[in-house]
Design an enzyme around this catalytic site. Structure first.
Site, short mmCIF file in Angstrom:
data_model
loop_
_atom_site.label_atom_id
_atom_site.label_comp_id
_atom_site.label_asym_id
_atom_site.label_seq_id
_atom_site.Cartn_x
_atom_site.Cartn_y
_atom_site.Cartn_z
N SER A 190 -4.18 -2.59 3.39
CA SER A 190 -3.17 -2.12 2.43
C SER A 190 -3.71 -1.77 1.08
O SER A 190 -3.01 -1.05 0.26
CB SER A 190 -2.12 -3.50 1.96
OG SER A 190 -3.12 -4.51 1.68
N HIS A 207 -0.92 1.64 7.81
CA HIS A 207 -0.53 0.54 6.91
C HIS A 207 1.12 0.29 7.34
O HIS A 207 1.82 0.74 6.92
CB HIS A 207 -0.77 1.00 5.52
CG HIS A 207 -0.17 0.00 4.56
ND1 HIS A 207 0.26 0.29 3.53
CD2 HIS A 207 -0.07 -1.35 4.84
CE1 HIS A 207 0.57 -1.08 2.53
NE2 HIS A 207 0.38 -1.83 3.70
N GLU A 233 2.76 3.67 6.49
CA GLU A 233 1.85 4.77 5.70
C GLU A 233 0.54 5.19 6.47
O GLU A 233 -0.09 4.26 7.06
CB GLU A 233 1.27 4.08 4.31
CG GLU A 233 2.26 4.16 3.15
CD GLU A 233 1.46 3.49 1.95
OE1 GLU A 233 2.07 3.90 0.76
OE2 GLU A 233 0.66 2.60 2.03
N ASN A 271 1.83 0.50 -2.88
CA ASN A 271 1.11 -0.52 -3.52
C ASN A 271 0.60 -0.07 -4.93
O ASN A 271 0.53 -0.85 -5.72
CB ASN A 271 0.14 -1.32 -2.62
CG ASN A 271 0.81 -2.10 -1.81
OD1 ASN A 271 2.02 -2.34 -1.73
ND2 ASN A 271 0.25 -2.61 -0.69
#
Ligand code: 3H9
Length: 701
Positions: A411, A432, A444, A482
């Site tokens: 991540s 991800h 992702e 993130n």
């Protein structure tokens, strides 16, 4: 004759065929064509009955959504539907695929409807911030009753053909060729002398039921479940009109309510979301004819929550999985976790025991990497450490067959470094997944410097099989989602040091349209996780990027969130319901005192600006760096992975709707007040100066 609407006659049956690929949406040209064809059928003295059908994969999927927000062009869809209903020759709609929105409304305007057994019908307008505006709210209750109409119109969920038959929405089901079925049914209408049967003139389904009570109950339900949503209460009001007014007046009421929705910001945001989601699949430098690799056997390394969730996503799509763990006990725990996850779905009623067993039969376990020799794709979901990843990828490089795709579920770590652990960087890609991976639709897809086009095309196609929404992102710490959430979370924490409480911050952001506040979210994921990320950040961030201290203080006090029953909130044993933590305020006050911050009252609007503008500013940097290819991709990530309200359209759309000059002005104030980490993104400065929006920007421009 308009080329997308064809008129022909076979015996006494007039066939009106719409051909507007891919989904036969009704734009101005199709509406005009349908009216012309109707007129032709009326003057064709040999035509005794009309059949409306579509070529291609589906019946009409609705009005052309691209036209919303543009100046209206005659004829309107209500006009077309009314004209078909008023026809003095019977009309039969033949449904295959999906009859959605204006498509179902068109069918309701016809006098008879037949549907192929695998078809679906629905009125999904509410998902676009609208209500059915071509008679759906007036005609559906007249056929199916108020309860069913409310359910379908307020939820927007389609129903299958069998249910449609049970609720009198269609008259008959058929198998096979729509054209042949339509002609046969029309012939029976003629032979039995059935004549016209206008939906708007039916009323039986409205009688003998306490419609007022149904409307009141749905109104209360909408107010409770969907606060902040513009169109659902209007959907209820429109159906109510069907119970109180004659058809013509009901249609007028529906039209007025539809126009209110059409003009709303929520409609613009939701339509943006619809197209943004589809746009993700278009990758400029990925030719459509790029070959894709066959993916039938998948390996997943790591049987933790994430690995098991990923494995379940694949077996749910019918793809066999080899789940790898370090030893037999760990493997058995992982397989047990997979079974328990499925059993929870069975208990909730969302999965049948038989389907559960089918899926689990596709899940195998192993402890020896050599079992991955035949895998077409291997996804690593091990501990987030480069050293651990190095060991995994070096081993995969040795055992996997040539052409196998090697994916990391990291991540945040550098995918290019991970790819460098192998001798085949072109076969390495990031996948991800978001937790729980078997539920969350967002994926992702991290495209490394060397990721091959074939690999990219394969995983994009695979994501569709998995029913995921894949967004391609570039390599950086945290990728898109993130990386942005870090800025947001940090502001949320600074606000606690400045005087806000977790309840206030979370409440303000929930009211704005986030599914969950940042503090409750941290409690859920565990403050120990946040703390270890924070340690890494402390080591790498420049000195003029200060970090708040609240999280570390809670961590030191052993308040780790839900797992310890105490974090930003308190949790009763076995409960996930956040209650105020009485020990928190003294801790916050101590942090503020220590840092010399005078605690002050903060408004909800200010809280939202600080957190959401932090997202936007980082999003602008991500765009300029090419980590995201377009602003709508960022919105898709936030709408599907971070609980950003669909009716807000995502952070970048929200910024565009505020006006980038307004956003920039506030960010400049924050920059002056708080320092370097609020420096406005150069792209934001540029677009604001040019009076443009994020949506207007593309990397190569
Ligand atoms: C309405 O009807 C209002 C009326 O009540 C009143 C009016 C007065 N328009 O989803 P896909 C495009 S509101 C324009 O990938 P699938 C889509 O963008 C409407 N374009 O395929 C995509 O383009 P691209 C109510 C549309 O097989 C391509 O078609 N109806 C429309 O996964 C393929 O789409 C709805 O809300 C449209 N209506 O799913 C239904 N629909 O290839 C919306 C699709 O360039 N549509 N496109 O990216 C859907 O739910 C799905 O598209 C459907 C097919 C289930 C039909």
């Amino acid at each position: 004759m308009n080329s997308s609407v064809n008129y022909e006659r076979q015996g006494e049956v007039a066939l009106i065929t719409l051909n507007n690929p891919p989904v036969n949406a009704l734009g101005q040209a199709q509406r005009e064509g349908l009216l012309r064809a109707l007129h032709q059928a009326q003057i064709d003295t040999q035509a005794k009955v009309l059949v409306l059908l579509c070529s291609g994969r589906t019946f009409i999927a609705g009005a052309d959504i691209k036209e919303f927000g543009k100046p209206p062009q005659a004829p309107s869809l209500p006009e077309v539907v009314n004209a078909y209903e008023q026809s003095d020759k019977p009309c039969v709609a033949v449904i295959h695929g999906t009859a959605l929105g204006g498509g179902l409304e068109m069918a309701l305007g016809c006098h008879y409807r037949i549907a192929r057994r695998d078809a679906k019908v629905g009125l999904p307008e509410v998902k676009l911030g609208l209500l059915p505006g071509a008679g759906g709210t007036q005609r559906l209750p007249r056929l199916a009753g108020v309860a069913k109409a409310l359910e379908m119109i307020v939820s927007g969920q389609p129903i299958n053909a069998l249910q449609a038959r049970e609720h009198q929405i269609v008259d008959e089901l058929f198998d096979g060729d729509p054209r042949a079925a339509g002609i046969a049914f029309a012939q029976r209408v003629l032979d039995s002398g059935l004549g016209v049967r206008r939906t708007g003139e039916q009323a039986a389904a409205l009688k003998g039921v306490d419609n007022g009570a149904l409307i009141a109950a749905k109104r209360a339900d909408v107010a409770k479940r969907l606060p902040g949503f513009f169109s659902p209460p209007r959907c209820v009001a429109a159906v109510e009109a069907a119970t109180l007014l004659p058809l013509v007046e009901g249609l007028q009421r529906e039209r007025a309510l539809f126009q209110e929705c059409l003009a709303s910001e929520q409609r613009a945001a939701l339509v943006h979301g619809f197209f943004a989601e589809r746009q993700c699949a278009h990758i400029d430098d990925l030719p459509k004819d790029t070959p894709v690799r066959v993916i039938e056997r998948v390996g997943v390394i790591g049987g933790g929550t994430m690995g098991v969730g990923i494995a379940l996503s694949f077996v749910s799509a019918g793809i066999a999985v080899m789940l790898m763990e370090v030893d037999e006990p760990a493997l058995q725990r992982a397989l047990q976790r997979a079974r328990e996850t499925c059993e929870a779905s069975v208990a909730r009623g969302s999965l049948s025991p038989a389907v559960m067993e089918q899926r689990l039969a596709l899940l195998h376990g192993g402890v020896d990497y050599s079992e991955l020799a035949t895998a077409d794709l291997v996804i690593e979901a091990v501990f987030e450490s480069l050293e651990v990843k190095r060991q995994v990828f070096e081993r995969l490089d040795q055992v996997c067959k040539p052409g196998a795709i090697l994916a990391s579920n990291t991540s945040s770590l550098d995918l290019d470094v991970i790819a460098g652990f192998t001798s085949r960087a072109e076969d390495v890609v990031g996948l991800h997944f978001f937790s729980p991976a078997n539920v969350m639709r967002l994926l992702e897809v991290v495209r490394g410097r060397h990721t091959g086009l074939e690999v990219l095309a394969t995983v994009m196609q695979l994501s569709k099989r998995l029913n995921k929404i894949a967004v391609v992102v570039g390599v950086c710490d945290g990728f898109v989602g993130n990386r942005m959430i870090f800025q947001y979370g940090r502001e949320a924490e600074f606000l606690l040091e400045e005087g806000a409480t977790p309840e206030q911050v979370d409440g303000a952001l929930r009211n704005f349209g986030l599914a969950m506040g940042p503090n409750a979210m941290r409690d859920l994921s565990g403050l120990d996780i946040g703390w270890s990320i924070r340690q890494r950040q402390r080591a790498t961030l420049p000195s003029n990027y200060p970090l708040p201290d609240v999280l570390d203080t809670l961590y030191a006090a052993g308040m780790l969130g839900q797992k310890t029953g105490q974090g930003f909130y308190c949790y009763a044993p076995g409960s996930r319901r956040p209650e105020p933590n009485p020990e928190l305020l003294p801790l916050l006050e101590a942090v503020s005192r220590e840092k010399g911050i005078e605690r002050r009252a903060l408004s909800d609007d200010y809280i939202v600006e600080r957190c959401v503008f932090a997202l936007i500013n980082e999003g602008a940097k991500i765009l300029q760096e090419g980590i995201a290819r377009r602003s709508s991709d960022i919105d898709v990530i936030y709408l599907n992975g971070y609980g950003f309200a669909a009716w807000r359209g995502g952070p970048m759309f929200y910024a565009d709707s505020l006006g980038l000059d307004n956003v920039l002005a506030r960010i400049r104030e924050f920059h002056q007040r708080f320092g370097a980490w609020w420096e406005p993104a150069p792209l934001l400065e540029q677009l604001a100066a040019e009076g443009r929006r994020f949506a207007d920007w593309k990397l190569e421009s």
